[in-house]
Design a protein around this motif. Sequence first.
Motif, short mmCIF file in Angstrom:
data_model
loop_
_atom_site.label_atom_id
_atom_site.label_comp_id
_atom_site.label_asym_id
_atom_site.label_seq_id
_atom_site.Cartn_x
_atom_site.Cartn_y
_atom_site.Cartn_z
N VAL A 195 0.83 -1.20 0.00
CA VAL A 195 0.00 0.00 0.00
C VAL A 195 0.87 1.26 0.00
CG1 VAL A 195 -1.57 1.37 1.47
CG2 VAL A 195 -2.06 -1.02 1.00
N VAL A 196 2.09 1.15 0.53
CA VAL A 196 2.97 2.33 0.63
C VAL A 196 3.30 2.90 -0.75
CG1 VAL A 196 3.99 1.52 2.78
CG2 VAL A 196 5.11 0.96 0.61
N LEU A 197 3.19 2.06 -1.80
CA LEU A 197 3.50 2.54 -3.14
C LEU A 197 2.50 3.58 -3.64
CD1 LEU A 197 4.67 -0.74 -4.89
CD2 LEU A 197 6.06 1.25 -4.33
N GLY A 198 1.37 3.69 -2.97
CA GLY A 198 0.39 4.69 -3.35
C GLY A 198 0.58 6.02 -2.64
N ARG A 199 1.58 6.12 -1.80
CA ARG A 199 1.80 7.34 -1.05
C ARG A 199 2.75 8.27 -1.80
NH1 ARG A 199 2.55 4.24 4.78
NH2 ARG A 199 0.44 3.33 4.76
N PRO A 200 2.34 9.49 -2.08
CA PRO A 200 3.15 10.41 -2.90
C PRO A 200 4.56 10.62 -2.37
CG PRO A 200 0.94 11.27 -2.64
CD PRO A 200 1.02 10.09 -1.73
N GLN A 201 4.72 10.78 -1.05
CA GLN A 201 6.06 11.04 -0.52
C GLN A 201 6.98 9.84 -0.68
OE1 GLN A 201 7.40 13.73 0.20
NE2 GLN A 201 5.94 15.20 1.02
N VAL A 202 6.42 8.64 -0.57
CA VAL A 202 7.23 7.44 -0.79
C VAL A 202 7.67 7.37 -2.25
CG1 VAL A 202 7.22 4.92 -0.79
CG2 VAL A 202 6.18 6.16 1.11
N LEU A 203 6.74 7.59 -3.16
CA LEU A 203 7.06 7.57 -4.58
C LEU A 203 8.08 8.65 -4.95
CD1 LEU A 203 3.54 6.94 -6.16
CD2 LEU A 203 5.46 5.34 -6.06
N ALA A 370 14.36 19.12 -8.56
CA ALA A 370 12.96 19.52 -8.73
C ALA A 370 12.04 18.61 -7.92
CB ALA A 370 12.59 19.49 -10.21
N LEU A 371 12.31 17.30 -7.94
CA LEU A 371 11.51 16.36 -7.16
C LEU A 371 11.61 16.66 -5.66
CD1 LEU A 371 12.28 12.98 -9.00
CD2 LEU A 371 10.11 14.24 -9.03
N ALA A 372 12.82 17.02 -5.23
CA ALA A 372 13.02 17.33 -3.82
C ALA A 372 12.24 18.58 -3.41
CB ALA A 372 14.51 17.51 -3.52
N PHE A 373 12.27 19.61 -4.25
CA PHE A 373 11.51 20.82 -3.95
C PHE A 373 10.01 20.53 -3.92
CE2 PHE A 373 15.25 23.51 -5.08
CZ PHE A 373 15.20 24.34 -3.96
N TYR A 374 9.55 19.69 -4.84
CA TYR A 374 8.12 19.34 -4.87
C TYR A 374 7.74 18.55 -3.61
CZ TYR A 374 3.64 17.47 -6.34
OH TYR A 374 2.31 17.13 -6.40
N ALA A 375 8.63 17.63 -3.18
CA ALA A 375 8.36 16.87 -1.97
C ALA A 375 8.28 17.79 -0.75
CB ALA A 375 9.46 15.82 -1.77
N LYS A 376 9.16 18.77 -0.69
CA LYS A 376 9.13 19.72 0.41
C LYS A 376 7.83 20.52 0.40
CE LYS A 376 11.53 23.68 2.43
NZ LYS A 376 12.65 24.65 2.30
N LYS A 377 7.42 20.98 -0.78
CA LYS A 377 6.20 21.77 -0.91
C LYS A 377 4.98 20.93 -0.52
CE LYS A 377 4.17 25.61 -2.32
NZ LYS A 377 4.43 26.91 -1.67
N LEU A 378 4.97 19.67 -0.96
CA LEU A 378 3.87 18.78 -0.64
C LEU A 378 3.78 18.54 0.87
CD1 LEU A 378 1.67 17.14 -2.15
CD2 LEU A 378 3.25 15.19 -2.09
N ALA A 383 1.22 19.54 6.16
CA ALA A 383 1.33 20.04 7.52
C ALA A 383 0.33 21.15 7.78
CB ALA A 383 2.75 20.53 7.77
N ALA A 384 0.15 22.03 6.78
CA ALA A 384 -0.80 23.13 6.93
C ALA A 384 -2.23 22.61 7.01
CB ALA A 384 -0.66 24.10 5.77
N ALA A 385 -2.52 21.57 6.22
CA ALA A 385 -3.89 21.03 6.19
C ALA A 385 -4.23 20.33 7.49
CB ALA A 385 -4.02 20.05 5.03
#
Length: 386
Positions: A195-203, A370-378, A383-385
Motif C-alpha cells: 500500500v505504501v506505493l500509493g503514497r506520494p512522498q514514498v514515490l 525539482a523532485l526534492a523541492f516538490y516533496a518539500k512543498k507537498l 502540515a498546513a492542512a
Amino acid sequence: MPPALIALAVATFAIGTSEFVIMGLLPDLSIDLGVSIPAAGLLVSAYALTVTFGGPVVTLFAGRLERKRALLWLIGIFITGNILCAIAPNYTLLMIARIVTALSHASFFGIGVVVAADLVPYEKRSSAIALMFSGLTLANVGGVPLGTMLGHEMGWRSTFWALLPIAILATALLVIFVKPKPQDKPSTSMLREFVVLGRPQVLLTLGMSATISIALFSVLTYIAPLLESTAGMTTAEISAVLLLFGAGNLTGVLLGGKLADRNQMAAILGVFGVLLALYLALTVTSFWAWTASVTFFLLGAATFAPGPALQTRVLDYAKDAPNVSATLIHSAFNLGNAAGAWVGGIALTAGATYAQLPWIGVAFGALALALAFYAKKLGQRSAAAS
C-alpha cells in the motif's frame, strides 16, 4: 558505535564487494567460460534486475520473520550464492548463481536499515544507517580492487571463495550482537506492505533515489573512455580516480548521516544542489587530470551523502511497512544504475561525445532537485492542512 552496527557493516562490505567485483573480472570470466565479454556483462545486468524486482518480493516473505532471523536467512542465501558462483562449471549455472546471490541483496539492506535505525535514539537514525553503509563504501575502496587483483592472479573463482570467511564472520557477529526486540513482530499483511506505493512522498523518495543514480551511472559507466579522450589519462591514472571516487563515497555517507540527523529535507536539497553544480563543473573539469580527479572525489561524496536521509525519509512515510519500503530504495538505486548506463549508451549511439555525457548528469541532477523541492512543498501543504 553499537556492536550490531559493526555486524551490519561487515555484511554490507561482503555483499557490496560481491556485487561490484565481477565487473573487473569480466575478461577472465569470458575466457574461462568461453563467452563474449558482452555476454559476460549480462551477469551484471541480471544481478541488478534481480535486486530491483526480486528484492521487494523476497522481503515480503522475509518480513514475516523476526528481523534477526530474516537477516540470518538472507546472509545464508548470500553465502550459498557465492559458493555456487565459485563452483559454477559453465556460464548458465554462473548466471543462476548470481541471481541467487542477488535475491539476498536488497532485502538484507532494507531489513538491515530498519534494524540499524532501531539501535539508536530517533534523532540519530541517519547516522546509524550511514555507519551500516560505510561497509558498502569500503567495499568500493578496498574490497573490489583487492578482489579484482586476487581474481587476476589466482583465477576469478578465488575471489568468491575469499568472500566466504567475511560472510561467515558477518553471520557470527549478527548472531552475537543483533538482539530481537519485543516490538519486532513479523508483518502479517502482504497487501499492507505494498500500500505504501500509493503514497506520494514514498514515490517521490524512490524517484529521487533512482534519478541521482541515473545521473551518476550515465557518466561513471563510461569513465574510462571519458577520461582517456578528454584528459588523456592512462589506465593506472583512471584506477586512481576510481579509488578517489570510492574514498568520496565513504566521506559522503558519514557526513550525510550527520547532516540528515540535523535536518533531513535541508540535507537532501543541499546535497542535490551540490550534485547539480558538480555535473555542470565536470563539463569543464574533465579536460584536465587533476581537476577531473577532484571533481570525481566530490561526486563520490555528494552522490552517497543523501542516502541516509532518503532511507530515513522513506521510513518516516511508511512506518507501517518499513521492511518493503526500505528495500524499495535499493531497488530504485539499482534501477537507476541500469537506466543510467542505458541512457549514456543511447546518447553515444546518437552521436554524443564522451565529453558531453556530464550534461546527462546535469539534466537528471536538475530533475532530482525539482523532485526534492516538490516533496518539500507537498509536505508543507500536508502540515498546513492538518
